[in-house]
Write a protein that holds these residues in place. Sequence first.
Motif, PDB file in Angstrom:
ATOM      1  N   ARG A   6       0.835  -1.197   0.000  1.00  0.00           N
ATOM      2  CA  ARG A   6       0.000   0.000   0.000  1.00  0.00           C
ATOM      3  C   ARG A   6       0.871   1.248   0.000  1.00  0.00           C
ATOM      4  NH1 ARG A   6      -3.936  -0.006   4.803  1.00  0.00           N
ATOM      5  NH2 ARG A   6      -4.982  -1.495   3.463  1.00  0.00           N
ATOM      6  N   PRO A   7       0.606   2.200  -0.867  1.00  0.00           N
ATOM      7  CA  PRO A   7       1.426   3.411  -0.897  1.00  0.00           C
ATOM      8  C   PRO A   7       1.300   4.192   0.400  1.00  0.00           C
ATOM      9  CG  PRO A   7      -0.520   3.674  -2.260  1.00  0.00           C
ATOM     10  CD  PRO A   7      -0.474   2.242  -1.853  1.00  0.00           C
ATOM     11  N   VAL A   8       2.386   4.816   0.789  1.00  0.00           N
ATOM     12  CA  VAL A   8       2.426   5.585   2.030  1.00  0.00           C
ATOM     13  C   VAL A   8       2.466   7.067   1.677  1.00  0.00           C
ATOM     14  CG1 VAL A   8       3.729   6.043   4.136  1.00  0.00           C
ATOM     15  CG2 VAL A   8       3.604   3.711   3.224  1.00  0.00           C
ATOM     16  N   TYR A   9       1.604   7.841   2.344  1.00  0.00           N
ATOM     17  CA  TYR A   9       1.551   9.275   2.087  1.00  0.00           C
ATOM     18  C   TYR A   9       1.709  10.009   3.408  1.00  0.00           C
ATOM     19  CZ  TYR A   9      -0.362   7.710  -2.389  1.00  0.00           C
ATOM     20  OH  TYR A   9      -0.545   7.099  -3.604  1.00  0.00           O
ATOM     21  N   PRO A  10       2.946  10.169   3.894  1.00  0.00           N
ATOM     22  CA  PRO A  10       3.140  10.808   5.199  1.00  0.00           C
ATOM     23  C   PRO A  10       2.625  12.239   5.212  1.00  0.00           C
ATOM     24  CG  PRO A  10       5.153   9.737   4.433  1.00  0.00           C
ATOM     25  CD  PRO A  10       4.216   9.771   3.279  1.00  0.00           C
ATOM     26  N   ASP A  11       2.010  12.596   6.320  1.00  0.00           N
ATOM     27  CA  ASP A  11       1.579  13.976   6.561  1.00  0.00           C
ATOM     28  C   ASP A  11       0.606  14.478   5.495  1.00  0.00           C
ATOM     29  OD1 ASP A  11       3.069  13.990   8.801  1.00  0.00           O
ATOM     30  OD2 ASP A  11       4.645  15.322   8.082  1.00  0.00           O
ATOM     31  N   ALA A  12      -0.255  13.616   5.006  1.00  0.00           N
ATOM     32  CA  ALA A  12      -1.287  14.038   4.055  1.00  0.00           C
ATOM     33  C   ALA A  12      -2.451  13.071   4.133  1.00  0.00           C
ATOM     34  CB  ALA A  12      -0.730  14.085   2.631  1.00  0.00           C
ATOM     35  N   MET A  13      -3.658  13.612   4.059  1.00  0.00           N
ATOM     36  CA  MET A  13      -4.849  12.759   4.054  1.00  0.00           C
ATOM     37  C   MET A  13      -5.988  13.496   3.351  1.00  0.00           C
ATOM     38  SD  MET A  13      -5.956  12.998   8.096  1.00  0.00           S
ATOM     39  CE  MET A  13      -4.245  12.854   8.633  1.00  0.00           C
ATOM     40  N   ILE A  14      -6.873  12.722   2.736  1.00  0.00           N
ATOM     41  CA  ILE A  14      -8.044  13.280   2.069  1.00  0.00           C
ATOM     42  C   ILE A  14      -9.013  13.803   3.127  1.00  0.00           C
ATOM     43  CG2 ILE A  14      -9.969  12.791   0.524  1.00  0.00           C
ATOM     44  CD1 ILE A  14      -7.269  12.645  -0.842  1.00  0.00           C
ATOM     45  N   THR A  15      -9.592  14.975   2.892  1.00  0.00           N
ATOM     46  CA  THR A  15     -10.565  15.538   3.829  1.00  0.00           C
ATOM     47  C   THR A  15     -11.703  16.187   3.045  1.00  0.00           C
ATOM     48  OG1 THR A  15     -10.782  16.884   5.837  1.00  0.00           O
ATOM     49  CG2 THR A  15      -9.414  17.783   4.057  1.00  0.00           C
ATOM     50  N   GLY A  16     -12.580  16.892   3.745  1.00  0.00           N
ATOM     51  CA  GLY A  16     -13.675  17.595   3.093  1.00  0.00           C
ATOM     52  C   GLY A  16     -14.686  16.664   2.450  1.00  0.00           C
ATOM     53  N   LEU A  17     -15.342  17.153   1.396  1.00  0.00           N
ATOM     54  CA  LEU A  17     -16.413  16.389   0.750  1.00  0.00           C
ATOM     55  C   LEU A  17     -15.913  15.063   0.181  1.00  0.00           C
ATOM     56  CD1 LEU A  17     -18.352  19.246  -1.092  1.00  0.00           C
ATOM     57  CD2 LEU A  17     -19.154  17.900   0.866  1.00  0.00           C
ATOM     58  N   ALA A  18     -14.710  15.051  -0.378  1.00  0.00           N
ATOM     59  CA  ALA A  18     -14.182  13.798  -0.915  1.00  0.00           C
ATOM     60  C   ALA A  18     -14.052  12.749   0.176  1.00  0.00           C
ATOM     61  CB  ALA A  18     -12.831  14.045  -1.583  1.00  0.00           C
ATOM     62  N   ALA A  19     -13.596  13.165   1.359  1.00  0.00           N
ATOM     63  CA  ALA A  19     -13.472  12.224   2.474  1.00  0.00           C
ATOM     64  C   ALA A  19     -14.839  11.693   2.895  1.00  0.00           C
ATOM     65  CB  ALA A  19     -12.775  12.894   3.652  1.00  0.00           C
ATOM     66  N   LEU A  20     -15.842  12.571   2.939  1.00  0.00           N
ATOM     67  CA  LEU A  20     -17.179  12.136   3.330  1.00  0.00           C
ATOM     68  C   LEU A  20     -17.736  11.139   2.311  1.00  0.00           C
ATOM     69  CD1 LEU A  20     -18.664  15.527   4.578  1.00  0.00           C
ATOM     70  CD2 LEU A  20     -17.658  13.678   5.935  1.00  0.00           C
ATOM     71  N   THR A  21     -17.472  11.371   1.031  1.00  0.00           N
ATOM     72  CA  THR A  21     -17.889  10.411   0.010  1.00  0.00           C
ATOM     73  C   THR A  21     -17.220   9.066   0.250  1.00  0.00           C
ATOM     74  OG1 THR A  21     -18.231  12.175  -1.604  1.00  0.00           O
ATOM     75  CG2 THR A  21     -17.955   9.946  -2.467  1.00  0.00           C
ATOM     76  N   LEU A  22     -15.936   9.080   0.567  1.00  0.00           N
ATOM     77  CA  LEU A  22     -15.226   7.829   0.837  1.00  0.00           C
ATOM     78  C   LEU A  22     -15.757   7.145   2.096  1.00  0.00           C
ATOM     79  CD1 LEU A  22     -11.587   8.963  -0.016  1.00  0.00           C
ATOM     80  CD2 LEU A  22     -12.972   7.317  -1.289  1.00  0.00           C
ATOM     81  N   HIS A  23     -16.203   7.936   3.067  1.00  0.00           N
ATOM     82  CA  HIS A  23     -16.787   7.363   4.293  1.00  0.00           C
ATOM     83  C   HIS A  23     -18.188   6.802   4.044  1.00  0.00           C
ATOM     84  CE1 HIS A  23     -13.809   8.116   7.376  1.00  0.00           C
ATOM     85  NE2 HIS A  23     -13.670   9.386   7.005  1.00  0.00           N
ATOM     86  N   GLY A  24     -18.743   7.018   2.854  1.00  0.00           N
ATOM     87  CA  GLY A  24     -20.040   6.443   2.520  1.00  0.00           C
ATOM     88  C   GLY A  24     -21.217   7.360   2.709  1.00  0.00           C
ATOM     89  N   PHE A  25     -21.018   8.676   2.777  1.00  0.00           N
ATOM     90  CA  PHE A  25     -22.127   9.617   2.939  1.00  0.00           C
ATOM     91  C   PHE A  25     -22.930   9.693   1.637  1.00  0.00           C
ATOM     92  CE2 PHE A  25     -20.160  10.654   6.759  1.00  0.00           C
ATOM     93  CZ  PHE A  25     -20.845  11.644   7.451  1.00  0.00           C
ATOM     94  N   SER A  26     -24.219   9.423   1.715  1.00  0.00           N
ATOM     95  CA  SER A  26     -25.067   9.529   0.525  1.00  0.00           C
ATOM     96  C   SER A  26     -25.336  10.982   0.162  1.00  0.00           C
ATOM     97  CB  SER A  26     -26.394   8.797   0.757  1.00  0.00           C
ATOM     98  OG  SER A  26     -27.100   9.384   1.843  1.00  0.00           O
TER      99      SER A  26
END
Length: 348
Positions: A98-118
């Motif tokens: 799995r690729p490693v992305y130190p000190d970075a993460m998806i947030t905002g609306l894209a993150a909510l979509t990934l969390h499964g928000f309809s």
Amino acid sequence: MNHNTPVPPLSPRPPRHLSEVQRRVVTAGRLRTAGVSVAEANEQCRPGGPWQQILPGVFLLHPGPPTSEERLHAVLMYAAREQGTGVPAQPGAEEPHRPVYPDAMITGLAALTLHGFSSAPPLLSLDRIDVLVPRMRRLRSTAGARIVRTAALPTPEQVTGLPVAPVPRALADAVTELTDASAVRRLLTEAVRGGHCEPAAVVRELNNAKLLGRPHVVDAVDSLLAEGRAIAEDRLYRMVREYGLPDPVWNVDLRLPGGPHLGGLDAYWPEQAVAVELDTRAPRQDDDALWSEYARKREHLERLGITVVHITPRKLRDAMEQQATVIRTALMASGDRDPAAYVVVLPR
């Protein structure tokens, strides 16, 4: 070098060690490691060429629009402190790493979509993807990526193999950019109804982001807190029923005979003088004062011989059986205590 010139291999390891998306999205650093100069990469990205540069320093090794997965990896590659190579962690490993992305993460609306928000939009409909990084990082927002900075990065959650901000933080970052009151209300409501998090965690992040001064956010928060209390009360009713506790009187006020109001309670067992109070406080500016009020009420009731069991919605959600045991133990111990003072029980 022209479009038909063979490109040097991008990794000395066999292709099986790279996921499909890692074969298609690469950084300028990885290209250099593979022997591809900046000039050669730019040549491949000319109009009609086989490659394209989708973010500064990030290349897509095919023509045509990027997929949602490619966009997510590209944004993380752009923002990560050290861009992951995607090779196995141990020499000789056979499984894709799995690729490693130190000190970075998806947030905002894209993150909510990934969390499964309809109620969050599809990834492909987003013009930019929000990525959370430490405050001191020297990065600029660009077409396709919005840089969100924070003094302390939360622990990311792994969703589809990608680092994603926890729901409360992702909500706060999404709400920062939203002016549509109904959209804000839908997202906050789904966070609670869908069991993603408790209202207090959401309000804490909104408060930290200084969003509670916006009228449309305040209105949505009020709805959120009402929703959260209703869900917590329903769990409390279910706990009493499912774990065989004696029926209490629900939602009552206590008063001393001819005396002052002692406060409201969510459940009360008069014969045992045991009370349950749900802590649905929202972390706002006056949180310390509100907690002091809770503490004063509890101390007053306990001086009168009434045992107060303080339960948070999160404990009811994650450890219902344990909370039922705490209440049952308090009810059983009532016979060993001195009789409580007589109080008047009134419906609330």
